[in-house]
Design an enzyme around this catalytic site. Structure first.
Site, PDB file in Angstrom:
ATOM      1  N   THR A   1      -4.599  -0.568   7.864  1.00 26.68           N
ATOM      2  CA  THR A   1      -5.099  -1.899   8.268  1.00 26.68           C
ATOM      3  C   THR A   1      -6.438  -2.277   7.649  1.00 26.68           C
ATOM      4  O   THR A   1      -6.988  -3.336   7.964  1.00 26.68           O
ATOM      5  CB  THR A   1      -5.228  -1.999   9.806  1.00 26.68           C
ATOM      6  OG1 THR A   1      -6.237  -1.079  10.242  1.00 26.68           O
ATOM      7  CG2 THR A   1      -3.914  -1.710  10.493  1.00 26.68           C
ATOM      8  N   GLY A   2      -6.983  -1.422   6.795  1.00 24.04           N
ATOM      9  CA  GLY A   2      -8.250  -1.730   6.125  1.00 24.04           C
ATOM     10  C   GLY A   2      -7.975  -2.163   4.700  1.00 24.04           C
ATOM     11  O   GLY A   2      -7.402  -3.230   4.441  1.00 24.04           O
TER      12      GLY A   2
ATOM     13  N   ASP B   1     -16.205   6.459  15.936  1.00 22.52           N
ATOM     14  CA  ASP B   1     -16.030   7.105  14.634  1.00 22.52           C
ATOM     15  C   ASP B   1     -15.140   8.337  14.811  1.00 22.52           C
ATOM     16  O   ASP B   1     -15.479   9.261  15.549  1.00 22.52           O
ATOM     17  CB  ASP B   1     -17.428   7.501  14.138  1.00 22.52           C
ATOM     18  CG  ASP B   1     -17.410   8.201  12.799  1.00 22.52           C
ATOM     19  OD1 ASP B   1     -16.321   8.522  12.286  1.00 22.52           O
ATOM     20  OD2 ASP B   1     -18.511   8.432  12.264  1.00 22.52           O
ATOM     21  N   ILE B   2     -14.018   8.356  14.118  1.00 23.63           N
ATOM     22  CA  ILE B   2     -13.033   9.429  14.292  1.00 23.63           C
ATOM     23  C   ILE B   2     -13.597  10.801  13.872  1.00 23.63           C
ATOM     24  O   ILE B   2     -13.163  11.836  14.376  1.00 23.63           O
ATOM     25  CB  ILE B   2     -11.724   9.087  13.520  1.00 23.63           C
ATOM     26  CG1 ILE B   2     -10.540   9.871  14.099  1.00 23.63           C
ATOM     27  CG2 ILE B   2     -11.873   9.318  12.015  1.00 23.63           C
ATOM     28  CD1 ILE B   2      -9.185   9.374  13.628  1.00 23.63           C
TER      29      ILE B   2
ATOM     30  N   TYR C   1      -5.733  -1.341   2.721  1.00 20.32           N
ATOM     31  CA  TYR C   1      -4.301  -1.568   2.420  1.00 20.32           C
ATOM     32  C   TYR C   1      -3.732  -2.833   3.073  1.00 20.32           C
ATOM     33  O   TYR C   1      -2.554  -3.139   2.922  1.00 20.32           O
ATOM     34  CB  TYR C   1      -3.483  -0.331   2.786  1.00 20.32           C
ATOM     35  CG  TYR C   1      -3.627   0.828   1.804  1.00 20.32           C
ATOM     36  CD1 TYR C   1      -4.375   0.707   0.631  1.00 20.32           C
ATOM     37  CD2 TYR C   1      -2.995   2.056   2.040  1.00 20.32           C
ATOM     38  CE1 TYR C   1      -4.503   1.760  -0.256  1.00 20.32           C
ATOM     39  CE2 TYR C   1      -3.123   3.111   1.143  1.00 20.32           C
ATOM     40  CZ  TYR C   1      -3.873   2.957   0.006  1.00 20.32           C
ATOM     41  OH  TYR C   1      -3.991   4.008  -0.887  1.00 20.32           O
TER      42      TYR C   1
ATOM     43  N   VAL D   1     -12.068   5.140   6.145  1.00 19.76           N
ATOM     44  CA  VAL D   1     -12.062   6.324   7.002  1.00 19.76           C
ATOM     45  C   VAL D   1     -11.921   7.599   6.165  1.00 19.76           C
ATOM     46  O   VAL D   1     -12.475   8.647   6.514  1.00 19.76           O
ATOM     47  CB  VAL D   1     -10.973   6.184   8.102  1.00 19.76           C
ATOM     48  CG1 VAL D   1      -9.565   6.295   7.549  1.00 19.76           C
ATOM     49  CG2 VAL D   1     -11.204   7.178   9.229  1.00 19.76           C
ATOM     50  N   ASP D   2     -11.220   7.503   5.051  1.00 20.29           N
ATOM     51  CA  ASP D   2     -11.042   8.637   4.138  1.00 20.29           C
ATOM     52  C   ASP D   2     -12.411   9.123   3.623  1.00 20.29           C
ATOM     53  O   ASP D   2     -12.728  10.329   3.676  1.00 20.29           O
ATOM     54  CB  ASP D   2     -10.163   8.157   2.968  1.00 20.29           C
ATOM     55  CG  ASP D   2      -9.642   9.277   2.091  1.00 20.29           C
ATOM     56  OD1 ASP D   2      -9.800  10.457   2.468  1.00 20.29           O
ATOM     57  OD2 ASP D   2      -9.063   8.971   1.031  1.00 20.29           O
TER      58      ASP D   2
ATOM     59  N   ASN E   1      -5.115   8.316   0.355  1.00 17.54           N
ATOM     60  CA  ASN E   1      -4.300   7.732  -0.722  1.00 17.54           C
ATOM     61  C   ASN E   1      -3.492   8.863  -1.353  1.00 17.54           C
ATOM     62  O   ASN E   1      -3.687  10.034  -1.010  1.00 17.54           O
ATOM     63  CB  ASN E   1      -5.182   7.004  -1.759  1.00 17.54           C
ATOM     64  CG  ASN E   1      -6.226   7.922  -2.353  1.00 17.54           C
ATOM     65  OD1 ASN E   1      -5.890   8.948  -2.954  1.00 17.54           O
ATOM     66  ND2 ASN E   1      -7.494   7.589  -2.173  1.00 17.54           N
TER      67      ASN E   1
HETATM   68  N1  AR6 Z   1     -13.405   6.112  12.243  1.00 16.80           N
HETATM   69  C1  AR6 Z   1     -12.346   5.427  12.703  1.00 16.80           C
HETATM   70  N2  AR6 Z   1     -11.784   4.380  12.029  1.00 16.80           N
HETATM   71  C2  AR6 Z   1     -12.374   4.013  10.877  1.00 16.80           C
HETATM   72  C3  AR6 Z   1     -13.497   4.680  10.331  1.00 16.80           C
HETATM   73  C4  AR6 Z   1     -14.021   5.782  11.079  1.00 16.80           C
HETATM   74  N3  AR6 Z   1     -15.077   6.491  10.636  1.00 16.80           N
HETATM   75  N4  AR6 Z   1     -13.837   4.070   9.158  1.00 16.80           N
HETATM   76  C5  AR6 Z   1     -12.959   3.055   8.979  1.00 16.80           C
HETATM   77  N5  AR6 Z   1     -12.077   3.017  10.016  1.00 16.80           N
HETATM   78  P1  AR6 Z   1      -9.033   2.177   5.700  1.00 16.80           P
HETATM   79  P2  AR6 Z   1      -6.224   2.081   4.759  1.00 16.80           P
HETATM   80  C6  AR6 Z   1     -10.932   2.092  10.247  1.00 16.80           C
HETATM   81  O1  AR6 Z   1      -9.426   1.139   4.712  1.00 16.80           O
HETATM   82  O2  AR6 Z   1      -6.131   0.616   5.032  1.00 16.80           O
HETATM   83  C7  AR6 Z   1      -9.279   4.523   1.311  1.00 16.80           C
HETATM   84  O3  AR6 Z   1     -10.057   4.220   0.186  1.00 16.80           O
HETATM   85  C8  AR6 Z   1     -10.979   0.744   9.567  1.00 16.80           C
HETATM   86  O4  AR6 Z   1     -11.758  -0.171  10.333  1.00 16.80           O
HETATM   87  O5  AR6 Z   1      -9.925   3.345   5.869  1.00 16.80           O
HETATM   88  O6  AR6 Z   1      -5.082   2.953   5.184  1.00 16.80           O
HETATM   89  C9  AR6 Z   1      -8.197   5.535   1.017  1.00 16.80           C
HETATM   90  O7  AR6 Z   1      -8.605   6.491   0.052  1.00 16.80           O
HETATM   91  C10 AR6 Z   1      -9.481   0.369   9.602  1.00 16.80           C
HETATM   92  O8  AR6 Z   1      -9.149  -0.199  10.873  1.00 16.80           O
HETATM   93  O9  AR6 Z   1      -7.543   2.775   5.383  1.00 16.80           O
HETATM   94  C11 AR6 Z   1      -7.079   4.670   0.519  1.00 16.80           C
HETATM   95  O10 AR6 Z   1      -7.224   4.373  -0.849  1.00 16.80           O
HETATM   96  C12 AR6 Z   1      -8.767   1.712   9.489  1.00 16.80           C
HETATM   97  O11 AR6 Z   1      -9.786   2.731   9.701  1.00 16.80           O
HETATM   98  C13 AR6 Z   1      -7.220   3.423   1.325  1.00 16.80           C
HETATM   99  O12 AR6 Z   1      -8.583   3.340   1.706  1.00 16.80           O
HETATM  100  C14 AR6 Z   1      -8.078   1.974   8.171  1.00 16.80           C
HETATM  101  O13 AR6 Z   1      -8.852   1.443   7.107  1.00 16.80           O
HETATM  102  C15 AR6 Z   1      -6.380   3.459   2.585  1.00 16.80           C
HETATM  103  O14 AR6 Z   1      -6.435   2.206   3.202  1.00 16.80           O
END
Ligand code: AR6
Length: 175
Positions: free
Chosen positions: A121-122, A13-14, A124, A36-37, A27
Site C-alpha cells: 500500500t506504499g 513502527d513495526i 506499490y 518499511v523494507d 522487493n
Molecule cells: N512500520 C510499519 N509500517 C511502515 C513502516 C514501519 N517502520 N514504514 C512504512 N510503513 P512500503 P510496498 C508502511 O512502501 O508498498 C520498498 O522500497 C507504509 O506506510 O514500505 O509493499 C521495497 O523494497 C505503508 O502503509 O511497501 C519495495 O521495493 C506500508 O508500510 C517496495 O517498497 C507499505 O509501504 C514495496 O512497496
C-alpha cells in the site's frame, strides 16, 4: 479460556515490536529498499543483508524467512507484494498469497505472534481499502482452523490506516 483477540491492530513502527516474527514488504531482490523494507534493514543491521544475499530473491506472492538480528523480533518473514496495475493483473490473488505464504512460514517456524505491515500500500500503490479487506479476510480465514500463529498484529504506520483496519476487523466479527 483465553479471550484476547487473535487479530489485533497496532499503530507504530513495526521494527520496535517484540514478536516472534515481523513481516517485511520487500522487493524481489530481497536486498533492501525504501519504506518499511528500508526501516527493517536499518534496524536489523548489515548481517540481515548478508543472509538475504544467500536467498536468491523471492517471487511476488511468495515469502522467505531470516533471523531478526538486532530487532526485538526473533525472525523476519520477507514477502513481495504486487505492484498495483489497475487490478486486472492478478493483484488480489498475489496479495492474498503474500499473507498465506507468510503465515505458513510462521507456523513452520513455531512463531506464535506475527506482525504484518500493510503490504503493497506504499510504493506499490495498492488501494488501501481493497488491500485491507484482503489482509484481514485472508488472515482470519487462515487462523480459523490453525493454532499457529496464535496472534496476528496488523501494524499500521499511521492512525488513518489503523482506523481502516479496526473497522474491517469489526465488520468481520459482526459477520
Ligand atoms: N512500520 C510499519 N509500517 C511502515 C513502516 C514501519 N517502520 N514504514 C512504512 N510503513 P512500503 P510496498 C508502511 O512502501 O508498498 C520498498 O522500497 C507504509 O506506510 O514500505 O509493499 C521495497 O523494497 C505503508 O502503509 O511497501 C519495495 O521495493 C506500508 O508500510 C517496495 O517498497 C507499505 O509501504 C514495496 O512497496
Amino acid at each position: 479460556m483465553n479471550d484476547s483477540p487473535r487479530i489485533q491492530v497496532h499503530t507504530g513502527d513495526i521494527t520496535k515490536l517484540t514478536v516472534d516474527a515481523i513481516v517485511n514488504a520487500a522487493n524481489t531482490s530481497l536486498l533492501g529498499g525504501g519504506g518499511v523494507d528500508g526501516a527493517i534493514h536499518r534496524a536489523a543491521g548489515r548481517e540481515l543483508e548478508f543472509e538475504c544475499r544467500m536467498l536468491n530473491g523471492c517471487k511476488v506472492g511468495d515469502a522467505k524467512i531470516t533471523k531478526g538480528y538486532r530487532l526485538p523480533a526473533r525472525h523476519i518473514i520477507h514477502t513481495v507484494g504486487p505492484v498495483w496495475q489497475g487490478g486486472g493483473k492478478g493483484e488480489a490473488e498475489l496479495l492474498a498469497s503474500c499473507y498465506v505464504s507468510s503465515l505458513e512460514l510462521a507456523a513452520a517456524n513455531d512463531c506464535s505472534t506475527v506482525a504484518f505491515p500493510a503490504i503493497s500500500t506504499g510504493v506499490y500503490r495498492y488501494p488501501k481499502d481493497e488491500a485491507t479487506e484482503i489482509a484481514v479476510g485472508t488472515v482470519s480465514t487462515f487462523i480459523e482452523d490453525k493454532t499457529l500463529p496464535g496472534v496476528v498484529i496488523f501494524c499500521c504506520f499511521d492512525e488513518l490506516t489503523a482506523e481502516l483496519y479496526e473497522q474491517t476487523v469489526a465488520a468481520l466479527r459482526k459477520g
